[in-house]
Design an enzyme around this catalytic site. Structure first.
Site, PDB file in Angstrom:
ATOM      1  N   PRO A  26      -0.434   6.658   1.089  1.00 39.41           N
ATOM      2  CA  PRO A  26       0.305   6.790  -0.184  1.00 39.41           C
ATOM      3  C   PRO A  26       0.713   5.423  -0.730  1.00 39.41           C
ATOM      4  O   PRO A  26       1.231   4.596   0.008  1.00 39.41           O
ATOM      5  CB  PRO A  26       1.546   7.603   0.201  1.00 39.41           C
ATOM      6  CG  PRO A  26       1.242   8.204   1.534  1.00 39.41           C
ATOM      7  CD  PRO A  26       0.261   7.298   2.198  1.00 39.41           C
ATOM      8  N   GLU A  27       0.428   5.181  -1.991  1.00 43.92           N
ATOM      9  CA  GLU A  27       0.858   3.952  -2.665  1.00 43.92           C
ATOM     10  C   GLU A  27       1.926   4.335  -3.700  1.00 43.92           C
ATOM     11  O   GLU A  27       2.364   5.480  -3.753  1.00 43.92           O
ATOM     12  CB  GLU A  27      -0.341   3.249  -3.315  1.00 43.92           C
ATOM     13  CG  GLU A  27      -1.394   2.831  -2.283  1.00 43.92           C
ATOM     14  CD  GLU A  27      -2.552   2.054  -2.899  1.00 43.92           C
ATOM     15  OE1 GLU A  27      -2.350   1.365  -3.917  1.00 43.92           O
ATOM     16  OE2 GLU A  27      -3.671   2.138  -2.361  1.00 43.92           O
TER      17      GLU A  27
ATOM     18  N   HIS B  87       2.936  18.446  13.332  1.00 42.58           N
ATOM     19  CA  HIS B  87       3.204  17.147  12.723  1.00 42.58           C
ATOM     20  C   HIS B  87       4.402  17.166  11.781  1.00 42.58           C
ATOM     21  O   HIS B  87       4.630  16.214  11.055  1.00 42.58           O
ATOM     22  CB  HIS B  87       1.961  16.660  11.974  1.00 42.58           C
ATOM     23  CG  HIS B  87       0.753  16.561  12.847  1.00 42.58           C
ATOM     24  ND1 HIS B  87       0.691  15.692  13.917  1.00 42.58           N
ATOM     25  CD2 HIS B  87      -0.421  17.219  12.838  1.00 42.58           C
ATOM     26  CE1 HIS B  87      -0.477  15.831  14.519  1.00 42.58           C
ATOM     27  NE2 HIS B  87      -1.174  16.749  13.886  1.00 42.58           N
TER      28      HIS B  87
END
Ligand SMILES: [Zn+2]
Length: 272
Positions: A2-3, A91
């Site tokens: 993710p940016e 997760h």
């Protein structure tokens, strides 16, 4: 990974869910993220009301009054909204449980993410204090980029991915912004002229804004907070397009390695 656009998309999705809501508790299922999740988070968060949800670079800052929860999505993290009855999977390391029963859940298969607490002002946290200007703020422009690159001998693409130069620009958007600006990813940062920097700062802003409008890019793990995929990946001009024809000039997009990361560019359009 993710940016900035993906983190901003997450922030915009979570803001109406979180702000003004009272937190019932936090559930920590696995403390072993990039840094250990603080043990006392459930006590710190229980009963607090979320005042705001902001973003600095790729960090989300959940202001809880006495302090802030700092969340980073790392390589593979995503935050999404589920109802309290949704069973966690392997997760799902962290839940923020609201009084209403709504849960904001962190799933992070690779566990490079962060869930931290900072008393008082979150911007005083060591991880955030040295971050460069926000690319969408008025503080980031050609003059700022020019000043930040004068002593940098490294290639401009690597400089853009350095959070001291500009916050939150990672591999995908560095590639895309350099194409938009017509600047080679390989040119030494300090060789950029002021005119180059004006063009590049504008291209970074435009690229990020278009990506946010598209809900970010969904490659591998990232999805929006409502579980839907972003779709900016369909608009990539060079990223992951090695060997394909440039949309502007028809030349073949070239793929090289820079600093262990993939770089894609058009050798004809990006000559500067
Ligand atoms: Zn081209």
């Amino acid at each position: 990974m993710p940016e900035l656009p993906e983190v901003e998309t997450t922030r915009r999705g979570l803001e109406p869910v979180l702000v003004g809501q009272r937190i019932r508790t936090a559930v920590v299922r696995n403390r072993r993220l990039r840094l250990p999740v603080p043990r006392r988070l459930p006590q710190l968060l229980a009963g607090a009301t979320v005042r705001s949800l902001s973003r600095r670079g790729k960090y989300l800052l959940i202001d809880c009054g006495a302090g802030a929860l700092i969340v980073h999505l790392g390589m593979s993290g995503r935050l999404w909204v589920v109802n309290g009855a949704t069973p966690p999977t392997a997760h799902d390391h962290f839940d923020l449980v609201l009084e209403s029963g709504t849960v904001v859940r962190l799933r992070d298969p690779r566990r490079f993410g962060l869930v931290l607490w900072q008393a008082g002002d979150p911007l005083s946290h060591a991880l955030l204090a040295a971050i460069g200007p926000e690319p969408l703020s008025p503080k980031f422009d050609g003059a700022a980029l020019h000043a930040a690159t004068r002593s940098r001998n490294t290639a401009i693409k690597l400089a853009l991915m350095d959070s001291h130069v500009v916050a939150g620009v990672g591999n995908i958007y560095a590639n895309e912004a350099l194409f938009r600006a017509g600047i080679s990813p390989r040119i030494a940062a300090k060789r950029l002229t002021r005119e180059h920097c004006d063009r590049l700062a504008r291209a970074i802003r435009e690229t990020l804004e278009l990506a946010i409008v598209a809900g970010g890019s969904s490659l591998r793990d990232y999805v929006r907070s409502d579980g839907m995929a972003g779709n900016y990946q369909s608009q990539f001009t060079v990223y992951d397009r090695a060997g394909e024809a440039c949309q502007r000039c028809g030349a073949r997009i070239r793929g090289i390695r820079q600093g262990q990361r993939s770089t894609y560019y058009c050798p004809k359009c990006q000559k500067a």
